[in-house]
Motif scaffolding. Structure first.
Motif, PDB file in Angstrom:
ATOM      1  N   VAL A  75      63.122 -40.794  72.586  1.00 35.36           N
ATOM      2  CA  VAL A  75      64.072 -41.317  73.559  1.00 35.36           C
ATOM      3  C   VAL A  75      65.466 -41.134  72.966  1.00 35.36           C
ATOM      4  N   VAL A  76      66.247 -40.277  73.585  1.00 38.23           N
ATOM      5  CA  VAL A  76      67.585 -39.930  73.098  1.00 38.23           C
ATOM      6  C   VAL A  76      68.628 -40.737  73.866  1.00 38.23           C
ATOM      7  N   PHE A 106      64.332 -31.977  67.046  1.00 41.47           N
ATOM      8  CA  PHE A 106      64.222 -32.191  68.488  1.00 41.47           C
ATOM      9  C   PHE A 106      62.963 -31.561  69.076  1.00 41.47           C
ATOM     10  N   LEU A 107      62.555 -30.412  68.583  1.00 41.45           N
ATOM     11  CA  LEU A 107      61.460 -29.668  69.186  1.00 41.45           C
ATOM     12  C   LEU A 107      60.090 -30.079  68.666  1.00 41.45           C
ATOM     13  N   MET A 155      65.993 -38.000  77.683  1.00 43.37           N
ATOM     14  CA  MET A 155      67.410 -38.129  77.358  1.00 43.37           C
ATOM     15  C   MET A 155      68.013 -39.177  78.291  1.00 43.37           C
ATOM     16  N   THR A 156      68.409 -40.304  77.718  1.00 38.76           N
ATOM     17  CA  THR A 156      68.838 -41.441  78.532  1.00 38.76           C
ATOM     18  C   THR A 156      70.361 -41.607  78.545  1.00 38.76           C
ATOM     19  N   PHE A 157      70.847 -42.228  79.603  1.00 36.02           N
ATOM     20  CA  PHE A 157      72.254 -42.634  79.699  1.00 36.02           C
ATOM     21  C   PHE A 157      72.318 -43.774  80.706  1.00 36.02           C
ATOM     22  N   GLY A 196      72.307 -40.738  70.191  1.00 39.56           N
ATOM     23  CA  GLY A 196      72.816 -39.999  71.337  1.00 39.56           C
ATOM     24  C   GLY A 196      73.472 -38.693  70.934  1.00 39.56           C
ATOM     25  N   VAL A 197      73.558 -37.783  71.882  1.00 38.84           N
ATOM     26  CA  VAL A 197      74.216 -36.498  71.641  1.00 38.84           C
ATOM     27  C   VAL A 197      75.723 -36.746  71.518  1.00 38.84           C
TER      28      VAL A 197
END
Length: 378
Positions: free
Chosen positions: A42-43, A115-116, A123-125, A97-98
């Motif tokens: 979960v990013v 990541f892979l 990918m959350t926001f 987060g990115v």
């Protein structure tokens, strides 16, 4: 009995392996399903919404032992891992987060956080989707990783209308970044059965390899009656594989209950079913607390003995009873039986009937508990 012969992809996969005599792969598949070896990342920036989402995916609340907390004790630029209390090989990874800085190198970010290596990445926001996150998504897709998704997490007090506006804005960002078919799933962590999470789960199930897809399904909480039914189908496919192995490995047909190995495997499957369907006292109490229901009321809905406790004595009793019974639907059993197990159809049938009956009873209990706690999902 006919339920196990549904055109279920997992069952078809297992049958194909069995027919080709690839027994070791069938055993590995059953083991993977039993332990749910899945890594889900979960990013996103750490905050109350992300912590609540990670906890909800494990069926936990913030007050439960091992729950993700906000603020997090993990440094903001380091990953954190959260195993599932019931399925310890199902791990949720909390990735930073990115970065929003420019210029941005997606390869460096992906390499740093591996990541892979994850089976799926969400990918959350909570407010707006940054173009750098889209760049990472595109890089992952270019590396043949299809299982990467965007989730808009609702904050406490957010209305559905406000979320829809944010979703529309994030879709525009995706279009502007050249994503041809943009998708964003709205998620309310406190009630995963609502909004878009069921659709996200179904999409992950379609995109993941067959065994991983079902292993993920078994590790997640029984969010809706529909999810309970999908879990039931998966367990019936697993039972079919276990019964096939039981029938195929014996050179001489013997009553199934005489085999301690078969009884032990049956216990493992039913223990997994009890955990996956969240029928144990602790899980029911937790669900009642989260949904403002009475724990005693939910517990009373469980009528199957195995929902309360899975014991080898009860399992062997059921196996013995099935072994004495005349096979139900003999033609169906003959069709389902792998070619290399024809000589041991008695063992196959006993295990299939005993465990399928138990799965039906436990699933019925889970449906009652879920319906009483959260209501039927539309």
């Amino acid at each position: 009995m006919a339920d196990v012969l549904r055109s279920l992809k997992l069952l078809e996969t297992l049958k194909e392996l069995m027919e080709k005599n690839r027994l070791s792969e069938v055993k590995d598949a059953v083991e993977d399903l039993l332990i749910s070896r899945v890594n889900l990342a979960v990013v996103g920036e750490r905050g109350p919404e992300k912590a609540a989402f990670i906890n909800a995916l494990r069926g936990l609340g913030p007050e439960d032992s091992g729950a993700a907390q906000c603020p997090s004790s993990t440094p903001p630029d380091e990953p954190a891992v959260y195993p599932n209390p019931k399925h310890t090989d199902f791990r949720l990874w909390d990735l930073p987060g990115v970065p929003s800085a420019s210029p941005f190198n997606p390869e460096e970010y992906m390499e740093r956080f591996k990541f892979l290596r994850y089976n799926a990445v969400i990918m959350t926001f909570s407010q707006s989707l940054h173009p750098n996150s889209v760049t990472v998504w595109k890089e992952a897709r270019a590396a043949q990783r299809e299982t990467v998704y965007f989730a808009l997490l609702a904050s406490q007090g957010d209305s559905d209308k406000a979320l829809e506006a944010r979703k529309k804005s994030s879709l525009e960002v995706l279009k502007a970044e050249g994503v041809p078919i943009p998708k964003v799933f709205m998620v309310r962590p406190s009630t995963l059965e609502k909004l878009d999470f069921p659709a996200l789960l179904e999409e992950m199930e379609r995109d993941l390899p067959e065994i991983k897809s079902n292993a993920l399904l078994l590790a997640l909480p029984p969010l809706t009656v529909a999810v309970v039914n999908r879990k039931k189908d998966t367990f019936k496919a697993m039972v079919w594989a276990a019964a096939s192995l039981s029938g195929g490995v014996s050179a001489i047909p013997v009553p199934l209950v005489s085999s301690m190995v078969d009884a032990s495997l049956a216990v493992r499957i039913l223990c997994k079913a009890r955990d996956s369907l969240s029928l144990d006292d602790e899980s029911v109490e937790r669900l009642a607390r989260q949904r403002g229901r009475g724990a005693a009321e939910l517990k009373e809905l469980r009528s199957c003995t195995l929902s309360l406790e899975v014991t080898k004595g009860e399992v062997k009793k059921r196996l013995a009873e099935a072994d004495k019974e005349k096979p139900r639907g003999a033609r169906i059993v003959e069709m389902a039986l792998p070619m290399n197990a024809k000589s041991a159809s008695r063992s196959f049938t006993a295990m299939l009937q005993a465990l399928n009956g138990a799965i039906d009873e436990m699933s019925a209990d889970a449906e009652k508990v879920v319906t009483a706690a959260i209501g039927k999902s539309k």
